[in-house]
Design an enzyme around this catalytic site. Sequence first.
Site, PDB file in Angstrom:
ATOM      1  N   CYS A 143      35.625  41.398  37.993  1.00  0.00           N
ATOM      2  CA  CYS A 143      34.564  40.610  37.373  1.00  0.00           C
ATOM      3  C   CYS A 143      33.304  41.448  37.158  1.00  0.00           C
ATOM      4  O   CYS A 143      33.330  42.326  36.310  1.00  0.00           O
ATOM      5  CB  CYS A 143      34.313  39.318  38.147  1.00  0.00           C
ATOM      6  SG  CYS A 143      33.581  38.051  37.085  1.00  0.00           S
ATOM      7  N   HIS A 149      39.522  37.074  38.378  1.00  0.00           N
ATOM      8  CA  HIS A 149      39.589  37.314  39.823  1.00  0.00           C
ATOM      9  C   HIS A 149      41.028  37.156  40.312  1.00  0.00           C
ATOM     10  O   HIS A 149      41.427  36.040  40.677  1.00  0.00           O
ATOM     11  CB  HIS A 149      38.745  36.283  40.580  1.00  0.00           C
ATOM     12  CG  HIS A 149      37.281  36.390  40.352  1.00  0.00           C
ATOM     13  ND1 HIS A 149      36.417  36.931  41.271  1.00  0.00           N
ATOM     14  CD2 HIS A 149      36.519  35.995  39.304  1.00  0.00           C
ATOM     15  CE1 HIS A 149      35.189  36.869  40.802  1.00  0.00           C
ATOM     16  NE2 HIS A 149      35.211  36.307  39.614  1.00  0.00           N
ATOM     17  N   GLU A 187      42.241  37.927  43.036  1.00  0.00           N
ATOM     18  CA  GLU A 187      42.305  37.658  44.480  1.00  0.00           C
ATOM     19  C   GLU A 187      42.533  36.173  44.784  1.00  0.00           C
ATOM     20  O   GLU A 187      43.092  35.822  45.812  1.00  0.00           O
ATOM     21  CB  GLU A 187      41.031  38.156  45.189  1.00  0.00           C
ATOM     22  CG  GLU A 187      39.725  37.416  44.884  1.00  0.00           C
ATOM     23  CD  GLU A 187      39.001  37.924  43.648  1.00  0.00           C
ATOM     24  OE1 GLU A 187      39.644  38.554  42.793  1.00  0.00           O
ATOM     25  OE2 GLU A 187      37.778  37.671  43.529  1.00  0.00           O
TER      26      GLU A 187
END
Length: 541
Positions: free
Chosen positions: A384, A510, A512
């Site tokens: 990001c 993202h 994650e």
Amino acid sequence: MQAGTKYIFVTGGVVSSLGKGIISSSLANLLKARGYRVTIQKFDPYINIDPGTLNPYEHGECYVTADGHEADLDLGHYERFTDIQTSRANNVTTGRIYQSVIDKERRGDYLGKTVQIIPHITDEIKRNVKLLGNTGKFDFVITEIGGTVGDIESLPFIESVRQLKWDLGDDCICVHLTYMPFIKAAQELKTKPTQHSVKMLQEAGIQPDILVLRTEKEIPAEMRRKIALFCNVQPDAVIQCIDAPSIYEVPMLMHEQHIDELVLRKAGMKVDGEPDMEPWKRFLSRMNNASGTVTIGLVGKYVELQDAYKSIDEALFQAATYNGVKLDLRFVHSEKVNGGNVDELLADMDGVIVAPGFGQRGIEGKFVALKWCREHDVPTFGICLGMQCMVIEFARNVLGMAEANSTEMNPTTPYNVIDLMEEQKSISNMGGTMRLGAYTCRLKEDSRAAKAYGSTEVNERHRHRFEFNGDYRERFETAGMRCVGENPETGLVEVVELPDKRWFIGTQYHPEYSSTVLHPNPIFIDFVSAAIAYRKEKGVK
Ligand code: GLN
């Protein structure tokens, strides 16, 4: 309400940060492994509508669900432990409850009645508690009540649980998590705080069915019996949760004390066989047999905060485990990185992640770190804001646009290589207005990213207002920074990479957030594997 949906409430006492989220996740994990359909929701007592506008110093990372809700970081644990996606309905705050009640009042829905905490706020809480259960999609709805019993702001939630116990009867189970301090000087574990905390719950009209006690030391059987006696629960319903080396050990630790059986019995359900924990145990065995290390540097501005980059931390840990190595994660404070110390700060890293974020603070350090990584060809991952910094650093130092920037940092930059998204230009409210949630991204077939994913189409979650400025795309591509991922509908650039480097990828999204224990995100696995290969190349053991 869907017949048969069971509601489990998890409350906490004595102190905060005991890990209600981990206990809720572990219980859900065990019930899922027994074949039940489970969801976990969190009710937070603060007045913010959602944690999206909260500084990470307040509550750690802001997690993002696939449907674009900015949520408490515990929802990240729920997904990592259960592999079941959460949504906007899984995280409700006092602010949202009040907003909805006040909206109804303004519409005139209360027909002239005085609007009060009981019954109007508690009714709204109860309605929200049952929303997911009412879909018929779940056998168990686990509700974690944020905060600590006794807090003024948790009271309406606790009162709602008390009322729900009457509505739901045997379909309602209360689990209370407390803390057993160990007094070093006396070499003793103490039960008193637990007794007081349970008493406070009882005063509010709730009798817990199961007690989970956080402890540093084994709690002797005699002491558990004493707690059962004082707290009015069955002796086998007093469960210890001893500090574990990894949070991922907790489901098995809970299972060894039969918490899943206990819940089934309390809910009047048959206890059939054992949960299928084989895939989970395979992960634990990889974790415990990992040999060798990979050292990853995380460059960000919230490094003094354990929870600020929780999902990145966990995704890296999962990826290291799948690669058979231990993770040595080193936090590098972006505000402290400069040309004079970058060598020393990053020399030991096998891979570097440049973190997401907002605003100017620490940004110049990210550029210094990225330049160093690019020039030293260290595996580097920008997420990001980290990706946006990759683009800006490349523009400044390779394309010769010394004043290149994001308009977030410098609205009058002559080279706005990162710019506000068109749809953001008319927005003035800060809450819940970013580009949020999962979008499809199409990857170029010959890209490293596509190879990592084993696919040319991925679906990942976003949380940003700014984007790569497509006007500059050609200049970047000609100079060697490829735009390899884009949104098929809008053409927004989502992934950039430097193909002539070992591993240099930036994602606007993202990855994650979608990484779970049983399905770690492939791009994290590939990044860590590149870092391990680089470590070997350097000859580091
Ligand atoms: N501040 C940047 C933006 O809004 C990046 C956000 C982030 O890193 N999550 O676009």
